[in-house]
Enzyme design. Sequence first.
Site, PDB file in Angstrom:
ATOM      1  N   ILE A  12       0.848  -1.207   0.000  1.00  0.00           N
ATOM      2  CA  ILE A  12       0.000   0.000   0.000  1.00  0.00           C
ATOM      3  C   ILE A  12       0.875   1.244   0.000  1.00  0.00           C
ATOM      4  O   ILE A  12       0.594   2.226  -0.706  1.00  0.00           O
ATOM      5  CB  ILE A  12      -0.966  -0.012   1.209  1.00  0.00           C
ATOM      6  N   ALA A  82       4.046   1.489   8.084  1.00  0.00           N
ATOM      7  CA  ALA A  82       5.010   0.404   8.326  1.00  0.00           C
ATOM      8  C   ALA A  82       4.429  -0.578   9.338  1.00  0.00           C
ATOM      9  O   ALA A  82       3.955  -0.184  10.401  1.00  0.00           O
ATOM     10  CB  ALA A  82       6.325   0.971   8.853  1.00  0.00           C
ATOM     11  N   THR A 126      -6.461  -1.424  10.429  1.00  0.00           N
ATOM     12  CA  THR A 126      -7.148  -2.461   9.645  1.00  0.00           C
ATOM     13  C   THR A 126      -8.486  -2.819  10.286  1.00  0.00           C
ATOM     14  O   THR A 126      -8.643  -2.714  11.504  1.00  0.00           O
ATOM     15  CB  THR A 126      -6.254  -3.722   9.578  1.00  0.00           C
ATOM     16  N   ASP A 127      -9.406  -3.282   9.457  1.00  0.00           N
ATOM     17  CA  ASP A 127     -10.689  -3.746   9.998  1.00  0.00           C
ATOM     18  C   ASP A 127     -10.523  -4.995  10.863  1.00  0.00           C
ATOM     19  O   ASP A 127     -11.415  -5.352  11.631  1.00  0.00           O
ATOM     20  CB  ASP A 127     -11.698  -4.012   8.869  1.00  0.00           C
ATOM     21  N   GLU A 128      -9.349  -5.647  10.744  1.00  0.00           N
ATOM     22  CA  GLU A 128      -9.165  -6.907  11.478  1.00  0.00           C
ATOM     23  C   GLU A 128      -9.141  -6.701  12.987  1.00  0.00           C
ATOM     24  O   GLU A 128      -9.316  -7.653  13.747  1.00  0.00           O
ATOM     25  CB  GLU A 128      -7.893  -7.626  10.988  1.00  0.00           C
ATOM     26  N   TYR A 151      -1.423 -10.787  14.637  1.00  0.00           N
ATOM     27  CA  TYR A 151      -1.324  -9.580  13.800  1.00  0.00           C
ATOM     28  C   TYR A 151      -2.354  -8.539  14.218  1.00  0.00           C
ATOM     29  O   TYR A 151      -2.021  -7.391  14.511  1.00  0.00           O
ATOM     30  CB  TYR A 151      -1.510  -9.952  12.316  1.00  0.00           C
ATOM     31  N   SER A 152      -3.628  -8.945  14.249  1.00  0.00           N
ATOM     32  CA  SER A 152      -4.662  -7.946  14.545  1.00  0.00           C
ATOM     33  C   SER A 152      -4.571  -7.465  15.987  1.00  0.00           C
ATOM     34  O   SER A 152      -4.881  -6.303  16.285  1.00  0.00           O
ATOM     35  CB  SER A 152      -6.055  -8.478  14.210  1.00  0.00           C
ATOM     36  N   LYS A 155      -2.007  -4.765  15.930  1.00  0.00           N
ATOM     37  CA  LYS A 155      -2.564  -3.534  15.324  1.00  0.00           C
ATOM     38  C   LYS A 155      -3.530  -2.865  16.309  1.00  0.00           C
ATOM     39  O   LYS A 155      -3.553  -1.641  16.426  1.00  0.00           O
ATOM     40  CB  LYS A 155      -3.288  -3.851  14.004  1.00  0.00           C
ATOM     41  N   LYS A 190      -0.004 -13.047  -0.090  1.00  0.00           N
ATOM     42  CA  LYS A 190      -1.395 -12.721   0.225  1.00  0.00           C
ATOM     43  C   LYS A 190      -2.300 -13.367  -0.826  1.00  0.00           C
ATOM     44  O   LYS A 190      -1.860 -13.670  -1.942  1.00  0.00           O
ATOM     45  CB  LYS A 190      -1.593 -11.203   0.242  1.00  0.00           C
ATOM     46  N   LEU A 191      -3.567 -13.537  -0.484  1.00  0.00           N
ATOM     47  CA  LEU A 191      -4.448 -14.400  -1.279  1.00  0.00           C
ATOM     48  C   LEU A 191      -4.395 -14.125  -2.790  1.00  0.00           C
ATOM     49  O   LEU A 191      -4.102 -15.039  -3.579  1.00  0.00           O
ATOM     50  CB  LEU A 191      -5.901 -14.269  -0.794  1.00  0.00           C
ATOM     51  N   TYR A 208      -7.871 -22.234   2.331  1.00  0.00           N
ATOM     52  CA  TYR A 208      -7.963 -22.636   3.732  1.00  0.00           C
ATOM     53  C   TYR A 208      -9.392 -23.046   4.092  1.00  0.00           C
ATOM     54  O   TYR A 208     -10.363 -22.331   3.764  1.00  0.00           O
ATOM     55  CB  TYR A 208      -7.566 -21.480   4.658  1.00  0.00           C
ATOM     56  N   ARG A 274      -6.654 -21.995   8.682  1.00  0.00           N
ATOM     57  CA  ARG A 274      -5.806 -21.135   9.521  1.00  0.00           C
ATOM     58  C   ARG A 274      -6.387 -21.138  10.940  1.00  0.00           C
ATOM     59  O   ARG A 274      -7.600 -20.932  11.103  1.00  0.00           O
ATOM     60  CB  ARG A 274      -5.855 -19.735   8.912  1.00  0.00           C
TER      61      ARG A 274
HETATM   62  P1  NAD Z   1       3.380  -4.697   3.554  1.00  0.00           P
HETATM   63  O1  NAD Z   1       3.712  -5.852   4.433  1.00  0.00           O
HETATM   64  O2  NAD Z   1       3.265  -4.901   2.088  1.00  0.00           O
HETATM   65  O3  NAD Z   1       4.474  -3.531   3.764  1.00  0.00           O
HETATM   66  C1  NAD Z   1       4.950  -3.175   5.029  1.00  0.00           C
HETATM   67  C2  NAD Z   1       6.133  -2.227   4.838  1.00  0.00           C
HETATM   68  O4  NAD Z   1       6.591  -1.812   6.141  1.00  0.00           O
HETATM   69  C3  NAD Z   1       7.340  -2.863   4.125  1.00  0.00           C
HETATM   70  O5  NAD Z   1       7.858  -1.981   3.163  1.00  0.00           O
HETATM   71  C4  NAD Z   1       8.332  -3.099   5.254  1.00  0.00           C
HETATM   72  O6  NAD Z   1       9.687  -3.057   4.825  1.00  0.00           O
HETATM   73  C5  NAD Z   1       8.008  -1.947   6.194  1.00  0.00           C
HETATM   74  N1  NAD Z   1       8.394  -2.235   7.583  1.00  0.00           N
HETATM   75  C6  NAD Z   1       8.096  -3.345   8.300  1.00  0.00           C
HETATM   76  N2  NAD Z   1       8.670  -3.275   9.516  1.00  0.00           N
HETATM   77  C7  NAD Z   1       9.321  -2.070   9.571  1.00  0.00           C
HETATM   78  C8  NAD Z   1      10.095  -1.422  10.574  1.00  0.00           C
HETATM   79  N3  NAD Z   1      10.330  -1.996  11.767  1.00  0.00           N
HETATM   80  N4  NAD Z   1      10.612  -0.214  10.294  1.00  0.00           N
HETATM   81  C9  NAD Z   1      10.404   0.381   9.094  1.00  0.00           C
HETATM   82  N5  NAD Z   1       9.693  -0.206   8.094  1.00  0.00           N
HETATM   83  C10 NAD Z   1       9.153  -1.413   8.342  1.00  0.00           C
HETATM   84  O7  NAD Z   1       2.048  -4.084   4.160  1.00  0.00           O
HETATM   85  P2  NAD Z   1       0.786  -3.464   3.406  1.00  0.00           P
HETATM   86  O8  NAD Z   1      -0.105  -4.549   2.998  1.00  0.00           O
HETATM   87  O9  NAD Z   1       1.249  -2.459   2.428  1.00  0.00           O
HETATM   88  O10 NAD Z   1       0.081  -2.710   4.636  1.00  0.00           O
HETATM   89  C11 NAD Z   1       0.462  -1.394   4.994  1.00  0.00           C
HETATM   90  C12 NAD Z   1      -0.334  -0.963   6.209  1.00  0.00           C
HETATM   91  O11 NAD Z   1      -1.723  -1.013   5.911  1.00  0.00           O
HETATM   92  C13 NAD Z   1      -0.131  -1.861   7.425  1.00  0.00           C
HETATM   93  O12 NAD Z   1      -0.068  -1.044   8.567  1.00  0.00           O
HETATM   94  C14 NAD Z   1      -1.349  -2.760   7.441  1.00  0.00           C
HETATM   95  O13 NAD Z   1      -1.665  -3.150   8.756  1.00  0.00           O
HETATM   96  C15 NAD Z   1      -2.396  -1.828   6.861  1.00  0.00           C
HETATM   97  N6  NAD Z   1      -3.508  -2.476   6.134  1.00  0.00           N
HETATM   98  C16 NAD Z   1      -3.248  -3.372   5.131  1.00  0.00           C
HETATM   99  C17 NAD Z   1      -4.311  -3.933   4.420  1.00  0.00           C
HETATM  100  C18 NAD Z   1      -4.078  -4.892   3.269  1.00  0.00           C
HETATM  101  O14 NAD Z   1      -5.030  -5.446   2.732  1.00  0.00           O
HETATM  102  N7  NAD Z   1      -2.833  -5.110   2.834  1.00  0.00           N
HETATM  103  C19 NAD Z   1      -5.629  -3.584   4.750  1.00  0.00           C
HETATM  104  C20 NAD Z   1      -5.856  -2.666   5.784  1.00  0.00           C
HETATM  105  C21 NAD Z   1      -4.776  -2.113   6.453  1.00  0.00           C
HETATM  106  P1  TYD Z   2      -4.813 -12.755   3.303  1.00  0.00           P
HETATM  107  O1  TYD Z   2      -4.536 -12.252   1.938  1.00  0.00           O
HETATM  108  O2  TYD Z   2      -3.701 -13.409   4.077  1.00  0.00           O
HETATM  109  O3  TYD Z   2      -5.447 -11.546   4.136  1.00  0.00           O
HETATM  110  P2  TYD Z   2      -6.154 -11.544   5.606  1.00  0.00           P
HETATM  111  O4  TYD Z   2      -5.855 -12.809   6.289  1.00  0.00           O
HETATM  112  O5  TYD Z   2      -5.466 -10.392   6.255  1.00  0.00           O
HETATM  113  O6  TYD Z   2      -7.610 -11.313   5.348  1.00  0.00           O
HETATM  114  O7  TYD Z   2      -5.987 -13.802   3.223  1.00  0.00           O
HETATM  115  C1  TYD Z   2      -7.253 -13.439   2.691  1.00  0.00           C
HETATM  116  C2  TYD Z   2      -8.193 -14.615   2.896  1.00  0.00           C
HETATM  117  O8  TYD Z   2      -7.742 -15.715   2.090  1.00  0.00           O
HETATM  118  C3  TYD Z   2      -8.206 -15.142   4.323  1.00  0.00           C
HETATM  119  O9  TYD Z   2      -9.523 -15.557   4.649  1.00  0.00           O
HETATM  120  C4  TYD Z   2      -7.271 -16.330   4.301  1.00  0.00           C
HETATM  121  C5  TYD Z   2      -7.453 -16.869   2.892  1.00  0.00           C
HETATM  122  N1  TYD Z   2      -6.266 -17.512   2.293  1.00  0.00           N
HETATM  123  C6  TYD Z   2      -6.376 -18.793   1.728  1.00  0.00           C
HETATM  124  O10 TYD Z   2      -7.445 -19.415   1.737  1.00  0.00           O
HETATM  125  N2  TYD Z   2      -5.259 -19.346   1.174  1.00  0.00           N
HETATM  126  C7  TYD Z   2      -4.048 -18.705   1.164  1.00  0.00           C
HETATM  127  O11 TYD Z   2      -3.045 -19.269   0.666  1.00  0.00           O
HETATM  128  C8  TYD Z   2      -3.958 -17.397   1.725  1.00  0.00           C
HETATM  129  C9  TYD Z   2      -2.651 -16.647   1.731  1.00  0.00           C
HETATM  130  C10 TYD Z   2      -5.108 -16.842   2.266  1.00  0.00           C
END
Ligand code: NAD
Ligand code: TYD
Length: 340
Positions: A12, A82, A126-128, A151-152, A155, A190-191, A208, A274
Amino acid sequence: MRVLITGGAGFIGSNLVHYLIRERPDWELVNLDVLTYAGNLENLAGLESNPRYTFVKADITDGDAVRAIFAEHKPDVVLHLAAESHVDRSILDSSAFIRTNVLGTQVLLDAARSLGTDTRFVHVSTDEVYGTLGADGKFTESTPLAPNSPYSASKAGSDCLVRAAHETFGMNTVITRCSNNYGPFQFPEKLIPLMIANARADKDLPVYGDGMQVRDWLYVEDHCSALLTVLEKGTAGEVYNIGGNNEWPNIEVVRLILKHLDKPESLIRYVQDRPGHDRRYAIDASKIHRELGWRPAYRFETALPATIEWYLEHGEWVERVQTGRYQEYYENQYGSRLSS
Ligand code: NAD
Ligand code: TYD
């Protein structure tokens, strides 16, 4: 405006850096990222020479480094993304999640406060943190926090610290809670990117449990536009849910990917569920609609196929992530500058 974004090399974060460079041409961005496995500077290739963009490699849990960065760049705004972000990794070992997500947030809050309590601090959560839903209902901003994964939980801990910084010190904080994102540059653990990569390589797609868990998918650029809206218009101390009203059972998402790629459903493998798997997420985003006028611009029906096409067109990006070669980019781009 000087903006410090943490985690700008992640999924993101890198989309947000591109979005802000484009949408706010007079802003200066400092990207603070330690480059864990999830940080990929290739996502930001080409920005190295942009005078409005600076990359700083640092760990948000390193108080001395963070204080020095804040003292040098004096950001007006902190966009804090981050984090350790993958639920499955948090189940295997939660220590990095507590360190980065909880301790790192405290270090950043203290550094921001040292510049003044009016420093805008946008905490991307996050909504989690709300836990899981049954078949009905949606998460609102007043749904109690009930995290179910390490994780959640981490957060939720960071959200509480941000809340306390506002209540105790009067800091100019806002918290956002977004649903699952999809789009370019997502790490293929991620999925959606994992299923695309596996299907393309004719490998099994691990689903899963029964695959009937529901996620509320939002295109990453819509999350970016929501974050900019909250940054500019959000009320200090408030929480804003972000979502696109777009619920899908996992198995249906997997089937859509297979269909688009013209691959057989026999690639689907139901695997062990999971532990603590949240059954359903669904966001009530009426507050950000009503109070800040934000609306998503993308539809799943077109943005998911476009995302699949992006991964097909960027097969080398995927391959470099899978082989680990993406981690050489920092040394190649910044190594000589560091030693000179
Ligand atoms: P990501 O795992 O792709 O990226 C995380 C980034 O943070 C990486 O570039 C990593 O190098 C950096 N980082 C990790 N630990 C660090 C540290 N100690 N110091 C400095 N940098 C560090 O994550 P993402 O999916 O882009 O998510 C970004 C944010 O959005 C997170 O806070 C996550 O909780 C939140 N979020 C993600 C989603 C989603 O669907 N991906 C949804 C809602 C909220
Ligand atoms: P994920 O992308 O890990 O996001 P989150 O757990 O934060 O929602 O997973 C999305 C959904 O997909 C979650 O319900 C777990 C499921 N999942 C699978 O079924 N198989 C997989 O290999 C992965 C990574 C996720």
